[in-house]
Design an enzyme around this catalytic site. Structure first.
Site, PDB file in Angstrom:
ATOM      1  N   LYS A 111       7.822   0.035  -1.344  1.00 50.74           N
ATOM      2  CA  LYS A 111       6.599  -0.733  -1.597  1.00 50.74           C
ATOM      3  C   LYS A 111       6.685  -1.296  -3.004  1.00 50.74           C
ATOM      4  CE  LYS A 111       2.736  -1.367   0.803  1.00 50.74           C
ATOM      5  NZ  LYS A 111       2.658  -1.137   2.255  1.00 50.74           N
TER       6      LYS A 111
HETATM    7  N1  GLU Z   1       2.492  -4.172   3.939  1.00 53.34           N
HETATM    8  C1  GLU Z   1       2.562  -3.934   5.353  1.00 53.34           C
HETATM    9  C2  GLU Z   1       2.484  -2.447   5.660  1.00 53.34           C
HETATM   10  O1  GLU Z   1       1.904  -1.711   4.915  1.00 53.34           O
HETATM   11  C3  GLU Z   1       3.738  -4.642   6.010  1.00 53.34           C
HETATM   12  C4  GLU Z   1       5.082  -4.240   5.513  1.00 53.34           C
HETATM   13  C5  GLU Z   1       6.198  -5.116   6.076  1.00 53.34           C
HETATM   14  O2  GLU Z   1       5.956  -5.948   6.909  1.00 53.34           O
HETATM   15  O3  GLU Z   1       7.334  -4.889   5.627  1.00 53.34           O
HETATM   16  O4  GLU Z   1       2.934  -1.968   6.671  1.00 53.34           O
END
Ligand code: GLU
Length: 422
Positions: A111
């Site tokens: 993240k």
């Molecule tokens: N931010 C989104 C999540 O928390 C999507 C992550 C992504 O598509 O890589 O799952």
């Protein structure tokens, strides 16, 4: 060892660690494997000087935490929010690891986050910050290393700027470095809807298991961003009544139903729901406690707490957000026994699943129809649901712990087989 202070120590990181430990206990995971499966693999902290429209230079701080790189390239969104902390990004990265593993994606977890209130920035300032962030993390990412995506406060335009910055650095078009892009730049059909579509799919499936009919379903959605608004739209089209919505300025409640189209138009024009005339104005906290069949927290972490868990008047909580329920609230809800939970790593997995489809399409330069995307998405969701339900029965544990047992066990097994380096 698990209670050692680390650079990530914070309530939200502890929340993710406690959830992990409950699953690791069921798995009987030995201490060494437990620690290296739990702890993020690495993080980068970047300082980003950005020239503002005024001519002044402001310094922003950002992070990228790669929690797991043992089972494929890391995957996870980038958050732009004024309250971002390293510990929060680490918790979110950990949840990405379990989420990807749970639904069977060939990814690790990561993240990113930048401390900024994007609402206060002009489009040109936001572009310079987005490009600078990508420039700083370029050495640590790539289609085979770590593939970012949107999260709270970022969108397809931000992904486009970031993809462009990375591609300019490499000297060739590299859409596979990031997902959630505009369709014209290698984005996948259905990615914008994917997370909310998945949330709605799970809500329908679990309501069916519970024997609740669509026409009698009322839904309250906290957060009217990408996930919340798409989930609300999908459930409305299915036949549910959306009786509450909210954003960072507060909530709107209307037991007769909210006009979603009018709400979307209002927010597009006024930048928030504040003053929207389609219902009674409530605070976010009040909205969560209104009676409804389904409560969808689709904003930030830690909104269902020891304070309000005893007061909720819903039958099903569908976690569109990551980490909306604290450990204490989980305990209270399980003691109550009258509210079911679809845990985040399962409930919002539709987003990263279609991100995976986007990455595949980029790598193959072969693009799918929206029907193909949704068809494949629904199959993966159904498979994940079946395995979580089976695991929950097997261990007689909460649905969250069952989902984590699945996600975590696959990662820890891979680590055990590979050795100490990954
Ligand atoms: N931010 C989104 C999540 O928390 C999507 C992550 C992504 O598509 O890589 O799952």
């Amino acid at each position: 060892m698990s209670h050692h202070q680390t650079i990530y120590s914070s309530p939200v990181f502890q929340q993710a660690c406690n959830q992990f430990d409950a699953a690791a206990d069921i798995l009987g995971m030995e201490a060494g494997l437990r620690e290296r499966t739990k702890r993020p693999r690495r993080c980068v902290v970047v300082a980003m000087p950005v020239r503002m429209d005024s001519g002044k230079v402001e310094l922003f701080e950002g992070y990228r935490v790669q929690h797991n790189l043992s089972t494929g390239p890391a995957k996870g969104g980038i958050r732009f929010h004024q309250d971002v902390t390293l510990g929060e990004v680490a918790a979110l990265a950990m949840w990405m690891s379990w989420k990807c593993s749970l639904v069977g994606l060939p990814y690790g977890g990561a993240k990113g986050g930048v401390i900024v209130n994007a609402r206060d920035m002009s489009a040109t300032e936001l572009e310079r910050l987005s490009r600078r962030y990508m420039q700083e993390i370029t050495p640590f990412i790539g289609p085979n290393v770590d593939i970012p995506a949107p999260d709270v406060g970022t969108n397809a335009q931000v992904m486009a700027w970031m993809m462009d910055t990375y591609s300019n650095h490499k000297g060739y078009y590299e859409p596979g470095v990031i997902t959630g892009k505009p369709i014209s730049l290698g984005g996948s059909l259905g990615r914008t809807e994917a997370t909310g579509e998945g949330v709605a799919w799970f809500v329908k499936a679990y309501l069916e298991d519970m024997g609740v009919e669509a026409e009698k379903t009322t839904v309250i959605v906290q957060g009217f961003g990408n996930v919340g608004s798409e989930a609300a739209r999908a459930l409305y089209h299915w036949g549910a009544e959306i009786t509450g919505i909210s954003d960072f300025t507060g909530g709107i409640y209307n037991p007769k139903g909210i006009d979603l189209k009018a709400a979307a138009e209002y927010t597009a024009k006024n930048k928030s729901l504040k003053g929207f005339p389609g219902g009674e104005a409530l605070t976010n906290e009040q909205l969560l406690e209104q009676p409804c069949t389904v409560l969808i927290p689709a904003a930030l972490e830690r909104v269902i707490t020891a304070e309000n868990a005893g007061k909720l008047k819903c039958r099903l909580i569908a976690e569109g957000a990551n980490g909306p329920t604290t450990n204490e609230a989980d305990q209270i809800l399980s003691q109550r026994g009258d509210i079911q939970i679809i845990p985040d790593v399962l409930c919002n997995s539709g987003g990263v699943i279609v991100s995976y489809f986007e990455w595949l399409q980029n790598l193959q330069n072969y693009y799918w129809t929206k029907n193909e995307v949704f068809d494949k998405l629904h199959r993966m969701l159904a498979k994940a649901k079946a395995s979580v339900d089976e695991t929950q029965k097997k261990y007689n544990c909460s649905r969250r712990t069952a989902a984590l047992v699945l996600g975590i066990s696959r990662v820890s097994e891979a680590k055990a087989m590979r050795g100490l380096f990954p």
